[in-house]
Design a protein around this motif. Sequence first.
Motif, PDB file in Angstrom:
ATOM      1  N   ASN A 122       0.847  -1.192   0.000  1.00 32.79           N
ATOM      2  CA  ASN A 122       0.000   0.000   0.000  1.00 32.79           C
ATOM      3  C   ASN A 122       0.887   1.248   0.000  1.00 32.79           C
ATOM      4  OD1 ASN A 122      -1.730   2.182   0.691  1.00 32.79           O
ATOM      5  ND2 ASN A 122      -3.159   0.761   1.652  1.00 32.79           N
ATOM      6  N   ILE A 123       0.736   2.067  -1.044  1.00 33.26           N
ATOM      7  CA  ILE A 123       1.505   3.315  -1.142  1.00 33.26           C
ATOM      8  C   ILE A 123       0.570   4.506  -1.343  1.00 33.26           C
ATOM      9  CG2 ILE A 123       3.675   2.276  -1.929  1.00 33.26           C
ATOM     10  CD1 ILE A 123       2.856   2.923  -4.803  1.00 33.26           C
ATOM     11  N   GLN A 124      -0.666   4.366  -0.860  1.00 35.43           N
ATOM     12  CA  GLN A 124      -1.631   5.446  -1.023  1.00 35.43           C
ATOM     13  C   GLN A 124      -1.154   6.758  -0.409  1.00 35.43           C
ATOM     14  OE1 GLN A 124      -5.234   3.890   0.685  1.00 35.43           O
ATOM     15  NE2 GLN A 124      -5.817   2.760  -1.150  1.00 35.43           N
ATOM     16  N   HIS A 125      -0.421   6.655   0.674  1.00 37.24           N
ATOM     17  CA  HIS A 125       0.057   7.876   1.346  1.00 37.24           C
ATOM     18  C   HIS A 125       1.045   8.670   0.494  1.00 37.24           C
ATOM     19  CE1 HIS A 125       2.817   4.596   2.339  1.00 37.24           C
ATOM     20  NE2 HIS A 125       3.764   5.503   2.473  1.00 37.24           N
ATOM     21  N   LEU A 126       1.599   8.035  -0.517  1.00 38.46           N
ATOM     22  CA  LEU A 126       2.575   8.707  -1.387  1.00 38.46           C
ATOM     23  C   LEU A 126       1.916   9.356  -2.607  1.00 38.46           C
ATOM     24  CD1 LEU A 126       5.450   6.042  -1.383  1.00 38.46           C
ATOM     25  CD2 LEU A 126       5.277   8.111   0.027  1.00 38.46           C
ATOM     26  N   ALA A 127       0.615   9.149  -2.771  1.00 38.25           N
ATOM     27  CA  ALA A 127      -0.074   9.677  -3.946  1.00 38.25           C
ATOM     28  C   ALA A 127       0.039  11.205  -4.021  1.00 38.25           C
ATOM     29  CB  ALA A 127      -1.541   9.272  -3.918  1.00 38.25           C
ATOM     30  N   GLY A 128       0.548  11.674  -5.141  1.00 39.18           N
ATOM     31  CA  GLY A 128       0.660  13.114  -5.353  1.00 39.18           C
ATOM     32  C   GLY A 128       1.791  13.792  -4.607  1.00 39.18           C
ATOM     33  N   LEU A 129       2.598  13.015  -3.913  1.00 38.08           N
ATOM     34  CA  LEU A 129       3.638  13.620  -3.062  1.00 38.08           C
ATOM     35  C   LEU A 129       4.652  14.421  -3.864  1.00 38.08           C
ATOM     36  CD1 LEU A 129       4.713  13.863  -0.160  1.00 38.08           C
ATOM     37  CD2 LEU A 129       6.043  11.803  -0.557  1.00 38.08           C
ATOM     38  N   PHE A 130       4.996  13.955  -5.049  1.00 41.78           N
ATOM     39  CA  PHE A 130       6.042  14.613  -5.831  1.00 41.78           C
ATOM     40  C   PHE A 130       5.511  15.159  -7.150  1.00 41.78           C
ATOM     41  CE2 PHE A 130       8.094  11.271  -3.267  1.00 41.78           C
ATOM     42  CZ  PHE A 130       8.773  12.120  -2.392  1.00 41.78           C
ATOM     43  N   THR A 131       4.250  15.553  -7.153  1.00 48.93           N
ATOM     44  CA  THR A 131       3.675  16.124  -8.366  1.00 48.93           C
ATOM     45  C   THR A 131       3.480  17.624  -8.244  1.00 48.93           C
ATOM     46  OG1 THR A 131       1.423  15.700  -7.545  1.00 48.93           O
ATOM     47  CG2 THR A 131       2.457  13.985  -8.899  1.00 48.93           C
ATOM     48  N   GLU A 132       4.024  18.204  -7.168  1.00 50.70           N
ATOM     49  CA  GLU A 132       3.874  19.645  -6.969  1.00 50.70           C
ATOM     50  C   GLU A 132       4.655  20.423  -8.028  1.00 50.70           C
ATOM     51  OE1 GLU A 132       5.251  20.316  -3.051  1.00 50.70           O
ATOM     52  OE2 GLU A 132       3.747  19.054  -2.119  1.00 50.70           O
TER      53      GLU A 132
END
Length: 208
Positions: free
Chosen positions: A198-208
């Motif tokens: 499960n890597i849901q917490h990483l979703a969008g983390l580096f898309t800023e």
Amino acid sequence: MEKTLYIIRHGQTDFNLKGIVQGRGVDAPLNEIGERQAEAFYAYYKDIRFDKIYTSTLLRTHQTVAAFLKEGIPTEQLEGLDEIGWGIYEGKEQTEAIMEGFADLIARWRNGELDVSVAGGETPNQLVARQRKALQHILSFPDERNILVCMHGRAMRVFLCLLTNREIALMDDFPHTNTALYKVRYNGEGFSIEDAYNIQHLAGLFTE
């Protein structure tokens, strides 16, 4: 005696980023990305009431769960959760020669040759032996129901095989990335994986 183990890999280090071999003998800190991964994991799972946190003896696991530790959750370091020892490869860049050596070693492990290792390193069977001790220790506290375990990539793959009674040779069937989560339930007799990779917490983390 039921338990739920939330098993995660540590956050990224510069050694991970640069492709430098990082086993039990390298005690590197998290880099900026690793710190953000750890923060994202905390933000996602901070409402779970963890009774105990178990880490390896290495800094990168301590830093990954630092936000939980600030809450005063009891913690313990277990050398059984340390990464496998990569022997003469420790701290070296993954050159073509080392990558070939790795490929040969992983193929032999996959073939069931679990008593071979890099020169000066650990075998999978040696790793399992210390993981069994760590697991016995974790299971010896019946009041610890929700447990956070922070460890390392190769070690985590082997640990998941141990928990689920899979052949250790199948360790590479478990994918991992930095701070990926495996949620494992213990019903008093055996373990079952409830949530895998499960890597849901990483979703969008580096898309800023």
